[in-house]
Design a protein around this motif. Structure first.
Motif, PDB file in Angstrom:
ATOM      1  N   LEU A 153       0.886  -1.256   0.082  1.00 47.95           N
ATOM      2  CA  LEU A 153      -0.057  -0.017  -0.004  1.00 47.95           C
ATOM      3  C   LEU A 153       0.926   1.161  -0.005  1.00 47.95           C
ATOM      4  O   LEU A 153       0.373   2.322  -0.059  1.00 47.95           O
ATOM      5  CB  LEU A 153      -1.062   0.095   1.310  1.00 47.95           C
ATOM      6  N   ARG A 154       2.115   1.045   0.077  1.00 49.96           N
ATOM      7  CA  ARG A 154       3.056   2.223   0.062  1.00 49.96           C
ATOM      8  C   ARG A 154       3.885   2.401  -1.171  1.00 49.96           C
ATOM      9  O   ARG A 154       4.618   3.490  -1.378  1.00 49.96           O
ATOM     10  CB  ARG A 154       4.095   2.253   1.199  1.00 49.96           C
ATOM     11  N   LYS A 155       3.365   1.718  -2.056  1.00 50.63           N
ATOM     12  CA  LYS A 155       3.970   1.637  -3.530  1.00 50.63           C
ATOM     13  C   LYS A 155       3.180   2.288  -4.241  1.00 50.63           C
ATOM     14  O   LYS A 155       1.859   1.910  -4.483  1.00 50.63           O
ATOM     15  CB  LYS A 155       4.386   0.409  -3.906  1.00 50.63           C
ATOM     16  N   ASP A 156       3.410   3.199  -5.355  1.00 48.92           N
ATOM     17  CA  ASP A 156       2.930   3.706  -6.445  1.00 48.92           C
ATOM     18  C   ASP A 156       2.547   2.775  -7.538  1.00 48.92           C
ATOM     19  O   ASP A 156       3.572   2.264  -7.931  1.00 48.92           O
ATOM     20  CB  ASP A 156       3.359   4.994  -6.906  1.00 48.92           C
ATOM     21  N   TYR A 157       1.428   2.448  -7.847  1.00 50.00           N
ATOM     22  CA  TYR A 157       1.225   1.719  -9.221  1.00 50.00           C
ATOM     23  C   TYR A 157       0.470   2.423 -10.380  1.00 50.00           C
ATOM     24  O   TYR A 157      -0.341   2.958  -9.984  1.00 50.00           O
ATOM     25  CB  TYR A 157       0.263   0.464  -8.848  1.00 50.00           C
ATOM     26  N   SER A 158       0.693   2.238 -11.506  1.00 51.45           N
ATOM     27  CA  SER A 158      -0.022   2.678 -12.759  1.00 51.45           C
ATOM     28  C   SER A 158      -1.225   1.585 -12.650  1.00 51.45           C
ATOM     29  O   SER A 158      -1.139   0.566 -12.243  1.00 51.45           O
ATOM     30  CB  SER A 158       0.773   2.469 -13.839  1.00 51.45           C
ATOM     31  N   GLU A 159      -2.095   2.061 -13.665  1.00 51.59           N
ATOM     32  CA  GLU A 159      -3.290   1.277 -13.929  1.00 51.59           C
ATOM     33  C   GLU A 159      -3.005  -0.106 -14.266  1.00 51.59           C
ATOM     34  O   GLU A 159      -3.537  -1.234 -14.364  1.00 51.59           O
ATOM     35  CB  GLU A 159      -4.305   1.984 -14.722  1.00 51.59           C
ATOM     36  N   GLU A 160      -1.959   0.056 -15.577  1.00 56.62           N
ATOM     37  CA  GLU A 160      -1.498  -1.278 -16.157  1.00 56.62           C
ATOM     38  C   GLU A 160      -0.874  -2.211 -15.026  1.00 56.62           C
ATOM     39  O   GLU A 160      -1.194  -3.294 -15.216  1.00 56.62           O
ATOM     40  CB  GLU A 160      -0.477  -0.807 -17.201  1.00 56.62           C
ATOM     41  N   GLU A 161       0.040  -1.721 -14.269  1.00 56.77           N
ATOM     42  CA  GLU A 161       0.395  -2.524 -13.025  1.00 56.77           C
ATOM     43  C   GLU A 161      -0.614  -2.941 -12.268  1.00 56.77           C
ATOM     44  O   GLU A 161      -0.552  -4.383 -11.908  1.00 56.77           O
ATOM     45  CB  GLU A 161       1.637  -1.696 -12.355  1.00 56.77           C
ATOM     46  N   LEU A 162      -1.694  -2.242 -11.841  1.00 59.59           N
ATOM     47  CA  LEU A 162      -2.893  -2.791 -11.026  1.00 59.59           C
ATOM     48  C   LEU A 162      -3.371  -3.891 -11.725  1.00 59.59           C
ATOM     49  O   LEU A 162      -4.132  -4.995 -11.034  1.00 59.59           O
ATOM     50  CB  LEU A 162      -3.715  -1.782 -10.843  1.00 59.59           C
ATOM     51  N   LEU A 163      -3.742  -3.904 -13.193  1.00 60.40           N
ATOM     52  CA  LEU A 163      -4.502  -4.676 -13.994  1.00 60.40           C
ATOM     53  C   LEU A 163      -3.734  -6.004 -14.105  1.00 60.40           C
ATOM     54  O   LEU A 163      -4.249  -7.150 -13.615  1.00 60.40           O
ATOM     55  CB  LEU A 163      -4.631  -4.174 -15.310  1.00 60.40           C
ATOM     56  N   LYS A 164      -2.370  -5.988 -14.025  1.00 61.19           N
ATOM     57  CA  LYS A 164      -1.571  -7.046 -14.115  1.00 61.19           C
ATOM     58  C   LYS A 164      -1.740  -8.055 -12.718  1.00 61.19           C
ATOM     59  O   LYS A 164      -1.680  -9.119 -12.725  1.00 61.19           O
ATOM     60  CB  LYS A 164      -0.066  -6.730 -14.341  1.00 61.19           C
ATOM     61  N   ILE A 165      -1.709  -7.251 -11.738  1.00 65.40           N
ATOM     62  CA  ILE A 165      -1.815  -7.753 -10.447  1.00 65.40           C
ATOM     63  C   ILE A 165      -2.963  -8.451 -10.200  1.00 65.40           C
ATOM     64  O   ILE A 165      -3.345  -9.534 -10.015  1.00 65.40           O
ATOM     65  CB  ILE A 165      -1.821  -6.713  -9.237  1.00 65.40           C
ATOM     66  N   VAL A 166      -4.223  -7.854 -10.631  1.00 62.37           N
ATOM     67  CA  VAL A 166      -5.585  -8.506 -10.522  1.00 62.37           C
ATOM     68  C   VAL A 166      -5.460  -9.725 -11.491  1.00 62.37           C
ATOM     69  O   VAL A 166      -5.976 -10.814 -11.251  1.00 62.37           O
ATOM     70  CB  VAL A 166      -6.678  -7.669 -11.109  1.00 62.37           C
ATOM     71  N   ALA A 167      -4.878  -9.606 -12.781  1.00 60.36           N
ATOM     72  CA  ALA A 167      -5.033 -10.638 -13.724  1.00 60.36           C
ATOM     73  C   ALA A 167      -4.359 -12.117 -13.231  1.00 60.36           C
ATOM     74  O   ALA A 167      -4.548 -13.025 -13.608  1.00 60.36           O
ATOM     75  CB  ALA A 167      -4.634  -9.993 -15.180  1.00 60.36           C
ATOM     76  N   ALA A 168      -3.259 -11.717 -12.433  1.00 60.34           N
ATOM     77  CA  ALA A 168      -2.645 -12.827 -12.007  1.00 60.34           C
ATOM     78  C   ALA A 168      -3.186 -13.665 -10.773  1.00 60.34           C
ATOM     79  O   ALA A 168      -2.558 -14.581 -10.398  1.00 60.34           O
ATOM     80  CB  ALA A 168      -0.937 -12.488 -11.606  1.00 60.34           C
ATOM     81  N   ILE A 169      -4.277 -12.900 -10.239  1.00 64.00           N
ATOM     82  CA  ILE A 169      -4.923 -13.748  -9.169  1.00 64.00           C
ATOM     83  C   ILE A 169      -5.855 -14.812  -9.634  1.00 64.00           C
ATOM     84  O   ILE A 169      -6.876 -14.327 -10.468  1.00 64.00           O
ATOM     85  CB  ILE A 169      -5.594 -12.832  -8.132  1.00 64.00           C
ATOM     86  N   PRO A 170      -5.951 -15.979  -9.229  1.00 63.31           N
ATOM     87  CA  PRO A 170      -6.732 -17.100  -9.832  1.00 63.31           C
ATOM     88  C   PRO A 170      -7.974 -16.862  -9.063  1.00 63.31           C
ATOM     89  O   PRO A 170      -8.315 -16.151  -8.459  1.00 63.31           O
ATOM     90  CB  PRO A 170      -6.162 -18.412  -9.275  1.00 63.31           C
ATOM     91  N   PRO A 171      -9.090 -17.369  -9.918  1.00 67.53           N
ATOM     92  CA  PRO A 171     -10.737 -17.004  -9.429  1.00 67.53           C
ATOM     93  C   PRO A 171     -10.819 -17.827  -8.218  1.00 67.53           C
ATOM     94  O   PRO A 171     -10.129 -18.838  -7.891  1.00 67.53           O
ATOM     95  CB  PRO A 171     -11.499 -17.641 -10.424  1.00 67.53           C
ATOM     96  N   ALA A 172     -11.525 -16.977  -7.194  1.00 66.70           N
ATOM     97  CA  ALA A 172     -11.874 -17.630  -5.970  1.00 66.70           C
ATOM     98  C   ALA A 172     -12.990 -18.682  -5.987  1.00 66.70           C
ATOM     99  O   ALA A 172     -13.029 -19.529  -5.168  1.00 66.70           O
ATOM    100  CB  ALA A 172     -12.296 -16.774  -4.762  1.00 66.70           C
TER     101      ALA A 172
END
Length: 327
Positions: free
Chosen positions: A110-129
């Motif tokens: 939460l202390r790191k700045d992310y771009s929207e592209e970086e945030l989307l990559k993080i979301v995409a890497a998480i498998p479905p619950a």
């Protein structure tokens, strides 16, 4: 109010009560800033927490009304580089937390700045619950994704889109995206309760305070304007509000287990039908409840991150219902 604030260790609180879209009580209690001994007034600015999600949902519905987004479109239509399982995820499911998305991963900084592209990559890497459309789980990451979707489809950062399409038309002059760097008049300080003592909120990066899962400043004065607009079609069509305030169904046709619509919980209290939502972020807690048949809205904004404003909302509502019964 003051007894509940003392019990819950709440430094400051703002209360809005509106009937038929007209404020009948706008009042501050306690302190907006403990160090400077500044009282809360109706002009005091609080952070939204997840109460801000309803504005993200409203932005999506505006784009749906314009035919730029389809509620049953697959997410992969807009993000073709995402994982294959996004073919089964719909925009409707993202709005209702039934898409299989999860919350922020444990290693999210939460202390790191992310771009929207970086945030989307993080979301995409998480498998479905769970398989999309088969269950319900609250997902901030789903709403982060919706904010990026608004940007992609409209060409505007979601906060700018909201300013142009919602906040400015309604005269919500203090509502905006959080910025701790900017000079913001009447801004409250946020606190958390640790070992029985109030402490200042912890710092997070600017990007963590600018995503579509609840990163707004607002006042009860502005929320009164928002509440009034929801009785009209100034911003959203009646059909869009009906979608938002209807419990979303799962793939089997049954309603989701918590009665969630699009950024609103659809509920009932003592026979009074309501839609509402709470928020909790960075030393602030918030709650809005709109009792639809009673045409009564109650909002509580606090600057204490560990308290339960819904309990206060329920108590205030009971006072007004009792008054109506006596009449």
């Amino acid at each position: 109010m003051r007894a509940e604030m003392e019990k819950q260790h709440i430094p400051g609180l703002a209360l809005l009560v509106s009937r038929n879209g007209i404020p009948i009580r706008e009042q501050g209690f306690g302190l907006a800033n403990l160090e400077l001994d500044v009282p809360v007034t109706p002009k005091t600015i609080f952070q939204s927490g997840s109460v801000g999600k309803q504005f993200t949902a409203a932005a999506v519905m505006l784009l749906v009304e314009e035919g730029k987004i389809g509620l049953d479109d697959p997410l992969s239509k807009y993000f073709d580089s995402g994982p294959s399982w996004w073919d089964q995820v719909t925009i409707r499911e993202l709005l209702s937390h039934t898409a299989g998305f999860t919350d922020y991963p444990k290693d999210f900084d939460l202390r790191k700045d992310y771009s929207e592209e970086e945030l989307l990559k993080i979301v995409a890497a998480i498998p479905p619950a769970y398989p999309p459309g088969t269950s319900w789980a609250y997902s901030n990451m789903g709403y982060v994704t919706l904010g990026i979707l608004i940007h992609k489809v409209s060409g505007q950062y979601f906060g700018d889109f909201l300013q142009e399409r919602v906040f400015k038309p309604l005269g919500m002059s203090t509502t905006r995206i959080i910025s701790e760097a900017d000079i913001v008049p009447n801004r409250a300080a946020g606190y958390v309760l640790k070992n029985g003592q109030l402490k200042n909120q912890e710092w997070v990066s600017p990007s963590a305070n600018s995503t579509a899962d609840g990163s707004l400043y607002f006042t009860i004065l502005d929320l009164a304007k928002w509440d009034a607009a929801l009785y009209t079609e100034k911003v959203l069509k009646t059909s869009s509000k009906h979608e938002m305030w209807t419990v979303a169904a799962l793939n089997d046709g049954k309603p989701n287990r918590v009665g969630y619509g699009f950024a609103w919980f659809v509920d009932s209290r003592n026979g009074h039908r309501l839609v509402g939502h709470d928020g909790r972020w960075q030393g602030f807690t918030t709650h809005i409840a709109r009792y639809l048949d009673d045409r009564l809205t109650i909002v509580i904004l606090t600057n204490q991150g560990n308290c339960d404003p819904q309990r206060i909302v329920d108590d205030v509502a009971n006072i007004y219902f009792a008054k109506a019964t006596r009449k």
